[in-house]
Write an enzyme that holds these catalytic residues in place. Structure first.
Site, PDB file in Angstrom:
ATOM      1  N   ARG A 338      33.058 -26.551 -26.808  1.00  0.00           N
ATOM      2  CA  ARG A 338      32.479 -27.631 -27.601  1.00  0.00           C
ATOM      3  C   ARG A 338      33.461 -28.733 -27.951  1.00  0.00           C
ATOM      4  O   ARG A 338      33.127 -29.914 -27.895  1.00  0.00           O
ATOM      5  CB  ARG A 338      31.927 -27.044 -28.890  1.00  0.00           C
ATOM      6  CG  ARG A 338      30.765 -26.159 -28.600  1.00  0.00           C
ATOM      7  CD  ARG A 338      30.273 -25.452 -29.806  1.00  0.00           C
ATOM      8  NE  ARG A 338      29.055 -24.752 -29.422  1.00  0.00           N
ATOM      9  CZ  ARG A 338      28.373 -23.974 -30.218  1.00  0.00           C
ATOM     10  NH1 ARG A 338      28.783 -23.780 -31.456  1.00  0.00           N
ATOM     11  NH2 ARG A 338      27.280 -23.386 -29.796  1.00  0.00           N
ATOM     12  N   HIS A 409      29.028 -29.247 -37.236  1.00  0.00           N
ATOM     13  CA  HIS A 409      28.135 -28.134 -36.989  1.00  0.00           C
ATOM     14  C   HIS A 409      28.585 -26.833 -37.635  1.00  0.00           C
ATOM     15  O   HIS A 409      27.780 -26.045 -38.102  1.00  0.00           O
ATOM     16  CB  HIS A 409      28.070 -27.956 -35.471  1.00  0.00           C
ATOM     17  CG  HIS A 409      27.271 -26.797 -35.033  1.00  0.00           C
ATOM     18  ND1 HIS A 409      25.945 -26.693 -35.314  1.00  0.00           N
ATOM     19  CD2 HIS A 409      27.596 -25.681 -34.344  1.00  0.00           C
ATOM     20  CE1 HIS A 409      25.491 -25.564 -34.801  1.00  0.00           C
ATOM     21  NE2 HIS A 409      26.471 -24.926 -34.232  1.00  0.00           N
TER      22      HIS A 409
HETATM   23  C1  LIG Z   1      21.514 -25.763 -36.192  1.00  0.00           C
HETATM   24  C2  LIG Z   1      22.461 -24.634 -35.997  1.00  0.00           C
HETATM   25  C3  LIG Z   1      22.340 -23.811 -34.889  1.00  0.00           C
HETATM   26  C4  LIG Z   1      23.222 -22.750 -34.694  1.00  0.00           C
HETATM   27  N1  LIG Z   1      23.075 -21.965 -33.585  1.00  0.00           N
HETATM   28  C5  LIG Z   1      23.906 -20.925 -33.402  1.00  0.00           C
HETATM   29  C6  LIG Z   1      23.750 -20.063 -32.272  1.00  0.00           C
HETATM   30  O1  LIG Z   1      22.873 -20.254 -31.432  1.00  0.00           O
HETATM   31  N2  LIG Z   1      24.594 -19.036 -32.143  1.00  0.00           N
HETATM   32  C7  LIG Z   1      25.576 -18.777 -33.049  1.00  0.00           C
HETATM   33  O2  LIG Z   1      26.291 -17.801 -32.880  1.00  0.00           O
HETATM   34  N3  LIG Z   1      25.731 -19.563 -34.135  1.00  0.00           N
HETATM   35  C8  LIG Z   1      24.930 -20.630 -34.326  1.00  0.00           C
HETATM   36  N4  LIG Z   1      25.104 -21.433 -35.425  1.00  0.00           N
HETATM   37  C9  LIG Z   1      26.065 -21.050 -36.466  1.00  0.00           C
HETATM   38  C10 LIG Z   1      25.480 -19.949 -37.335  1.00  0.00           C
HETATM   39  O3  LIG Z   1      24.103 -20.162 -37.515  1.00  0.00           O
HETATM   40  C11 LIG Z   1      26.111 -19.863 -38.715  1.00  0.00           C
HETATM   41  O4  LIG Z   1      27.488 -19.900 -38.604  1.00  0.00           O
HETATM   42  C12 LIG Z   1      25.740 -18.546 -39.376  1.00  0.00           C
HETATM   43  O5  LIG Z   1      24.358 -18.377 -39.380  1.00  0.00           O
HETATM   44  C13 LIG Z   1      26.277 -18.458 -40.790  1.00  0.00           C
HETATM   45  O6  LIG Z   1      25.791 -17.278 -41.374  1.00  0.00           O
HETATM   46  P1  LIG Z   1      26.292 -16.784 -42.786  1.00  0.00           P
HETATM   47  O7  LIG Z   1      25.586 -15.514 -43.055  1.00  0.00           O
HETATM   48  O8  LIG Z   1      27.763 -16.757 -42.812  1.00  0.00           O
HETATM   49  O9  LIG Z   1      25.846 -17.909 -43.822  1.00  0.00           O
HETATM   50  P2  LIG Z   1      24.453 -18.674 -44.092  1.00  0.00           P
HETATM   51  O10 LIG Z   1      23.403 -18.282 -43.160  1.00  0.00           O
HETATM   52  O11 LIG Z   1      24.809 -20.100 -44.219  1.00  0.00           O
HETATM   53  O12 LIG Z   1      24.006 -18.119 -45.490  1.00  0.00           O
HETATM   54  C14 LIG Z   1      24.602 -18.503 -46.675  1.00  0.00           C
HETATM   55  C15 LIG Z   1      23.902 -17.784 -47.798  1.00  0.00           C
HETATM   56  O13 LIG Z   1      24.652 -17.949 -48.985  1.00  0.00           O
HETATM   57  C16 LIG Z   1      23.832 -18.347 -50.039  1.00  0.00           C
HETATM   58  N5  LIG Z   1      24.662 -19.130 -50.938  1.00  0.00           N
HETATM   59  C17 LIG Z   1      25.554 -20.100 -50.640  1.00  0.00           C
HETATM   60  N6  LIG Z   1      26.171 -20.531 -51.745  1.00  0.00           N
HETATM   61  C18 LIG Z   1      25.676 -19.819 -52.764  1.00  0.00           C
HETATM   62  C19 LIG Z   1      25.923 -19.787 -54.160  1.00  0.00           C
HETATM   63  N7  LIG Z   1      26.838 -20.565 -54.725  1.00  0.00           N
HETATM   64  N8  LIG Z   1      25.191 -18.934 -54.916  1.00  0.00           N
HETATM   65  C20 LIG Z   1      24.257 -18.120 -54.367  1.00  0.00           C
HETATM   66  N9  LIG Z   1      24.012 -18.091 -53.053  1.00  0.00           N
HETATM   67  C21 LIG Z   1      24.702 -18.936 -52.274  1.00  0.00           C
HETATM   68  C22 LIG Z   1      22.678 -19.073 -49.414  1.00  0.00           C
HETATM   69  O14 LIG Z   1      21.562 -19.001 -50.259  1.00  0.00           O
HETATM   70  C23 LIG Z   1      22.503 -18.270 -48.136  1.00  0.00           C
HETATM   71  O15 LIG Z   1      21.689 -17.156 -48.409  1.00  0.00           O
HETATM   72  C24 LIG Z   1      24.240 -22.509 -35.620  1.00  0.00           C
HETATM   73  C25 LIG Z   1      24.367 -23.329 -36.738  1.00  0.00           C
HETATM   74  C26 LIG Z   1      23.507 -24.409 -36.908  1.00  0.00           C
HETATM   75  C27 LIG Z   1      23.729 -25.324 -38.060  1.00  0.00           C
END
Ligand SMILES: Cc1cc2nc3c(=O)[nH]c(=O)nc-3n(C[C@H](O)[C@H](O)[C@H](O)COP(=O)(O)OP(=O)(O)OC[C@H]3O[C@@H](n4cnc5c(N)ncnc54)[C@H](O)[C@@H]3O)c2cc1C
Ligand code: SF4
Ligand code: FES
Lengths: 646, 257
Positions: A338, A409
């Protein structure tokens, strides 16, 4: 005492001894366990219900811990992970193309431009196959072939097909799997779910993370929650740029509050600018939409060979098109990583070859794919993405090429964690995009979902036991302590200040201003002078914000402007740290491109002698430069070479 | 574009609420509906008024947060889209636009356009899962699955839990939402084992939450942004009947070692 040896420095990752391929198995065999009877006496707070948080909460509750889960949305199912499109990697070698744990490990280290920790990345590759098994067992409907077996596609930066997918909605299906596992444990009483709650501080008791202060977003009430350990799975901070592909609510607040309480923030300047997003259409724009990288499997990227060509794309003959990725990188072509693809697009647009009204776009063309496979096959692979594109732009990508441009992203940086995923603050664990993780200076496509689920299903459930084993006799942690009093008071003061400063400007005004500075000075390319100026400008924004922001309404009700204000206040502080980090790193690597450090061909020029370290920053006060701790990176199994995708 | 907005304002759950007029100008047809709302809210803040509260997050039609009842239709005009995917080019200069929250007893209004949809979560908690722990599942390819079944399961699984089906239904029934999850899981071999318990528990929970009965008007399918088919309702009804007839709940066996 833990089998795990004592730390030798604040950034000692305590990677287990032994050969790379045996570290994780050996470690799992030796970490301390908590017996089922004792687990019932232990509380764990998990903040975040994305892939990392939901998988962790479900797994911990299944094991018998009492889990309290938090998310700011109205349901855990709506976490930002739901939006991931393209897929998830796993070294299954179902396609028999020579894939293996080692290859996935190697590709990830190389893709990250040799700035990630070897042992963590190897473990990630090692558990990747189990993730797919786990998800299929939960009922995740991955794409299958006519024989009924799982199908794969390939993603950028690799030469094998190891990406599992569910049409263009892989994140949705994976998250619903984890959410259903959580729902089952909520029903059984193993998880207590707090929707519409935002964590506003972490509470340390005798140096250990023992709870959080949260605001009930529906009523405005400030609540205290205690536990024996706190797990942050709160996602990435891409919204510091204002415009990004992240969900509107994604924020850095939880991680930033932990940072202010002593947790080190690692590699904050490592952000990923994704090459294929729908270009900005005007000032009103509130967010950007990604077009999945999987499109680069079949789409070809080009610009006109002639500067400022205003013809319609279909009127530009083949020989007058510059397929610049295929030209510059014949071995990987449109499937370069990327960071490389994004910079190449910027280079063409800056040089005057951009297309569309803004001239800040390049074409992603499916003409050849449609001729080769037929429109039906293209539709079955990418139908929903094409539809999404048409809804937003009012153009039909089956007939005319898509216009795309890079957009923010993903953030590789995040809270520093050791091999056990614990930050330098005892009892504070960090998972998923919120930690600085396994992706070094650039993440490969389809690896974030893999990492989030690896952390939550297969790593934390084992490593947290080693820490909690000391707590089997502690008893419930009281919320009636001076530490909770102090943290709550601080949170209330800050909210009060935001509500009562008598300012005039809406929060978005500041957020847009901040985003513009960071995009221009700490985005796809950076230089020392710009970064220094940016730090000064950001500090000025901070002062202005606290004087002149206007938050209407009251604290004691659902107040979305207040939520935004708190998040933007933290983004402003983070922005200054990102610039400081980018300024410190006098080299180019992965997504971090310092104009002063490039090869004659314009590729990133690393400096392994001086910068093969994780930059872990310690907070020193708002507006003050942070203090640097270096975790040196040692590669025992891989030779560091200049990345080449030619 | 210049528009006349008529928006439901309600201070809190106990407030009565009313429609309030907001003229707005300078709207670009390329804006999304929610970006138009952002413009309105920034103007309200600058004037010292209270901005309109509404749920939103992903702004790309997948999280299911956004939920506005626009000119008498959930998610407004246009098929197969959520509120956040609606663009202002769907309206004409000078239009009057009515904007209200979802209306259903099981979705009480919290503030303005924000409703409480936690009843959906509780329906899933009642049985919308496969009982498998994290740990050591069998190899993912150990059980081949007919591509047609897997594709149909996927189609049902794309429900985003937005609640438009409930808002569209004159009975405020949650049958489309519930049947989508029941179908997704029961079409897969992994989910078939528990299908009897699942359908009984989920339908029972749906009734307890106060959702209405299904009278087959099909409004839900028309308004569903993800094209979830009412075939799922028929499938769920068949399963429910089968399960209800043949089923006697397991007797609790206590004691022993
Ligand atoms: C459009 C898009 C497409 C993508 N496609 C891909 C893909 O195809 N393959 C891939 O591997 N990755 C992909 N990614 C990256 C991937 O989706 C993310 O990195 C990943 O889902 C992050 O997961 P996470 O569980 O770390 O956090 P998140 O899914 O961001 O969850 C964060 C959580 O924390 C909570 N939260 C945050 N702050 C607080 C707070 N202060 N108090 C209480 N709760 C809070 C939120 O409510 C949420 O529940 C993509 C990203 C985007 C933006
Ligand atoms: S069935 Fe359709 S309308 Fe109903 S909640 Fe699911 S996606 Fe929304
Ligand atoms: S905001 Fe996520 S579906 Fe509309």
């Amino acid at each position: 005492m833990s089998e795990f040896r004592e730390k030798t420095s604040i950034v000692d990752a305590r990677v287990p001894e032994g050969p790379l391929a045996d570290k994780w198995v050996e470690h799992k065999n030796h970490v301390r366990l908590v017996s089922p009877g004792n687990k019932r006496r232990i509380d764990v707070i998990v903040v975040g219900t994305g892939l990392a948080g939901a998988s962790a909460a479900a797994s911990l509750a299944e094991m018998g811990y009492n889990v309290k889960s938090f998310c700011f949305q109205d349901s855990p199912r709506r976490a930002h992970s739901i939006a991931a499109q393209g897929g998830i990697n796993a070294a299954k070698n179902y396609q028999n193309d020579g894939d293996s744990t080692y290859r996935l490990f190697y590709d990830t280290i190389k893709g990250g431009d040799y700035r990630s920790r070897e042992a963590n990345v190897y473990r990630l590759a090692e558990v990747s196959a189990s993730i797919i098994d786990q998800c299929v067992a939960q009922g995740v409907p991955f794409a299958r072939d006519y024989g009924g077996l799982l199908d794969n596609r390939s993603f950028g930066g690799v030469q094998v097909s190891r990406t599992f997918y569910a049409r263009g909605q892989t994140g949705q299906q994976l998250l619903l799997g984890a959410y259903s596992a959580m729902s089952r444990m909520i029903a059984k009483g193993g998880i207590k779910m707090y929707n519409r709650h935002e964590m506003l501080d972490v509470v340390l008791v005798e140096g250990k993370a023992r709870g959080i202060i949260a605001r009930n977003l529906q009523t405005g009430e400030i609540e205290r929650h205690s536990a024996h350990a706190v797990v942050l799975a709160t996602g990435g901070y891409g919204n510091v740029f204002f415009l990004s592909t992240n969900a509107m609510g994604s924020n850095v607040t939880a991680a930033w509050k932990a940072h202010k309480k002593g947790a080190l923030f690692a590699n904050p300047c490592f952000t990923q600018i994704h090459p294929t997003c729908i270009p900005v259409s005007g000032d009103h724009q509130s967010k950007l939409t990604l077009m999945s990288e999987s499109l680069r499997n079949d789409g070809r990227i080009w610009v006109p060979k002639k500067k400022g060509d205003t013809r319609k794309p279909i009127d530009i003959p083949e020989e007058e098109r510059d397929y610049y990725l295929e030209r510059r990188y014949p071995a990987f072509g449109n499937l370069v990583p990327r960071d490389v693809a994004s910079r190449a697009a910027k280079e063409r647009c800056d040089a005057g070859y951009g297309v569309g009204a803004s001239k800040m776009a390049v074409y992603l063309d499916f003409k050849d794919a449609i001729n080769r496979m037929g429109e039906d096959v293209v539709a079955s692979k990418y139908g929903n993405l094409f539809q999404m594109y048409e809804k937003i732009t009012d153009e039909n990508p089956y007939k005319t090429p898509m216009r795309i441009y890079p957009a923010v992203h993903y953030t590789m940086g995040g809270l520093w964690v050791d091999y056990n995923l614990m930050s330098n603050v005892e009892g504070l664990f960090v998972l998923g995009e919120a930690n600085f993780s396994d992706h070094g200076a650039n993440r490969l496509g389809a690896s974030a979902l893999m990492q989030g689920l690896a952390d939550g299903y297969f790593v934390l459930p084992y490593t947290i036991g080693d820490y909690l084993a000391d707590d089997i006799r502690t008893g419930a942690i009281s919320t009636q302590s001076s530490e909770f009093d102090a943290a709550e008071k601080e949170v209330k003061n800050r909210l009060h200040q935001l509500m009562n400063n008598g300012g005039t400007k809406p929060v978005d005004y500041y957020h847009k201003k901040l985003g513009k500075i960071i995009w221009e000075q700490c985005g796809m390319s950076r230089n020392a002078e710009g970064l220094k100026q940016a730090i000064a400008d950001i500090n000025a924004i901070r002062e202005d914000f606290w004087k002149n922001v206007r938050v209407p309404g009251t604290e004691g009700e659902l107040n979305q402007e207040l939520e935004k204000a708190g998040r933007v206040a933290d983004f402003i502080e983070l922005g200054a740290l990102m610039c400081q980090d980018a300024l410190d790193r006098n080299e180019s690597c992965g997504g971090h491109f310092r104009e002063e450090f490039q090869t004659p061909e314009g590729e990133a020029l690393r400096d392994d002698d001086n910068y093969a370290y994780v930059a872990a920053w310690e907070y020193q006060g708002a507006g003050m430069p942070a203090r640097l701790h270096k975790e040196e990176l040692h590669y025992e199994n891989i030779k560091m070479v200049q990345r080449s995708y030619k | 574009m210049n528009l006349k907005l008529k928006i439901w304002r309600q201070k809190g759950p106990k407030d009565n609420g009313k429609m309030v007029d907001y003229p707005i100008s300078g709207i670009s047809p390329d804006m999304s509906f929610l970006e138009m709302m952002d413009v309105l809210n920034d103007q309200l803040v600058e004037k010292g008024d209270l901005p309109v509260a509404f749920d939103h997050d992903c702004r790309e039609g997948i999280c299911g947060s956004c939920s506005m009842y626009i000119n008498g239709e959930p998610h407004g005009p246009g098929r197969g889209i959520t509120t956040c995917q609606l663009h202002m080019r769907s309206f004409a200069d000078g239009d009057t636009i009515h904007i209200e929250p979802w209306r259903a007893a099981a979705f009480p209004v919290i503030k303005d356009l924000v409703t409480d949809r936690s009843a959906f979560d509780r329906i899933i908690q009642a049985g919308g899962f496969i009982s498998v722990n994290s740990g050591s599942p069998v190899d993912a390819n150990a059980i081949p699955i007919d591509k047609h079944d897997s594709d149909r399961a996927f189609d049902a699984a794309t429900c985003i839990g937005c609640g438009a089906c409930v808002a569209a239904c004159k009975n405020a029934s949650a049958m489309l939402f519930t049947s989508a999850k029941v179908s997704h899981l029961s079409l897969l071999p992994q989910g078939q084992v528990e299908s009897r318990d699942r359908v009984l528990a989920m339908i029972n929970q749906m009734d307890e939450e106060g959702f209405g009965n299904c009278t087959n008007t099909g409004a839900c399918e028309v308004e569903c942004p993800k094209g979830i088919s009412i075939e799922n309702i028929a499938r769920m009804n068949r399963q429910y009947l089968g399960a209800a007839i043949s089923y006697s709940p397991p007797k609790a066996t206590g004691g022993g070692d």
